[in-house]
Design a protein around this motif. Structure first.
Motif, PDB file in Angstrom:
ATOM      1  N   LEU A  83       0.813  -1.217   0.000  1.00 31.28           N
ATOM      2  CA  LEU A  83       0.000   0.000   0.000  1.00 31.28           C
ATOM      3  C   LEU A  83       0.847   1.268   0.000  1.00 31.28           C
ATOM      4  N   LEU A  84       2.130   1.121   0.284  1.00 29.01           N
ATOM      5  CA  LEU A  84       3.005   2.276   0.427  1.00 29.01           C
ATOM      6  C   LEU A  84       3.878   2.549  -0.793  1.00 29.01           C
ATOM      7  N   ARG A  85       3.601   1.886  -1.891  1.00 32.77           N
ATOM      8  CA  ARG A  85       4.452   2.023  -3.090  1.00 32.77           C
ATOM      9  C   ARG A  85       4.624   3.463  -3.563  1.00 32.77           C
ATOM     10  N   SER A  86       3.531   4.237  -3.569  1.00 33.27           N
ATOM     11  CA  SER A  86       3.641   5.619  -4.062  1.00 33.27           C
ATOM     12  C   SER A  86       4.543   6.449  -3.154  1.00 33.27           C
ATOM     13  N   LEU A  87       4.543   6.150  -1.864  1.00 28.90           N
ATOM     14  CA  LEU A  87       5.426   6.878  -0.946  1.00 28.90           C
ATOM     15  C   LEU A  87       6.876   6.488  -1.188  1.00 28.90           C
ATOM     16  N   MET A  88       7.115   5.194  -1.329  1.00 29.72           N
ATOM     17  CA  MET A  88       8.482   4.721  -1.572  1.00 29.72           C
ATOM     18  C   MET A  88       9.031   5.265  -2.887  1.00 29.72           C
ATOM     19  N   ALA A  89       8.185   5.293  -3.919  1.00 33.08           N
ATOM     20  CA  ALA A  89       8.621   5.784  -5.230  1.00 33.08           C
ATOM     21  C   ALA A  89       9.014   7.264  -5.171  1.00 33.08           C
ATOM     22  N   ARG A  90       8.374   8.019  -4.310  1.00 32.76           N
ATOM     23  CA  ARG A  90       8.673   9.453  -4.169  1.00 32.76           C
ATOM     24  C   ARG A  90       9.652   9.734  -3.035  1.00 32.76           C
ATOM     25  N   ARG A  91      10.139   8.677  -2.415  1.00 29.55           N
ATOM     26  CA  ARG A  91      11.097   8.799  -1.316  1.00 29.55           C
ATOM     27  C   ARG A  91      10.546   9.621  -0.155  1.00 29.55           C
ATOM     28  N   ILE A  92       9.255   9.383   0.160  1.00 24.31           N
ATOM     29  CA  ILE A  92       8.591  10.032   1.288  1.00 24.31           C
ATOM     30  C   ILE A  92       8.605   9.045   2.455  1.00 24.31           C
ATOM     31  N   GLY A  93       9.142   9.471   3.566  1.00 24.18           N
ATOM     32  CA  GLY A  93       9.205   8.610   4.734  1.00 24.18           C
ATOM     33  C   GLY A  93       7.854   8.477   5.415  1.00 24.18           C
ATOM     34  N   ILE A  94       7.642   7.346   6.071  1.00 21.49           N
ATOM     35  CA  ILE A  94       6.432   7.141   6.862  1.00 21.49           C
ATOM     36  C   ILE A  94       6.826   6.478   8.175  1.00 21.49           C
TER      37      ILE A  94
END
Length: 123
Positions: A83-94
């Motif tokens: 579910l976090l692919r879009s964050l990982m692709a943009r290098r956004i930390g969670i």
């Protein structure tokens, strides 16, 4: 719990948390919400943890934060990486934590003028 950080003009601040609500800038919200460092607070993930989708996290990525603080409710629950692919692709930390800890952490980071988003599940 009452939270009273120093107020920075234009930055959203979590001002309180109870068992069934979170207050942002003095306004109580009783449903799960997204709190960007600036801009409008909006509903998010209202159907609960089990119903979260990749679209929910895509919406967070569109805000272009440096970091997302995910409050998973009363206890820590980790989101499946798919579910976090879009964050990982943009290098956004969670960072995942219970909602109370997420509120405190968000306020510290927003108080440092960081581009942070809190995605909080309530209830």
């Amino acid at each position: 719990m009452k939270l009273q950080p120093d107020r920075i003009e234009g930055v959203n601040v979590i001002s309180g948390l109870s068992a069934d609500a979170v207050s942002v800038n003095g306004v109580a919200h009783t449903r799960s919400i997204v709190i960007p460092w600036v801009g409008e607070v909006s509903p998010w993930g209202s159907a609960g943890f089990e119903a979260l989708t990749a679209d929910d996290f895509d919406r967070l990525a569109a805000l272009e934060p440096e970091l997302i603080i995910f409050g998973s409710g009363k206890r820590i629950r980790f989101v499946p990486p798919l579910l976090l692919r879009s964050l990982m692709a943009r290098r956004i930390g969670i960072e995942t934590m219970d909602t109370a800890a997420a509120c405190r952490t968000y306020n510290v980071l927003a108080g440092e003028s960081r581009k942070v988003v809190a995605a909080l599940l309530l209830g």
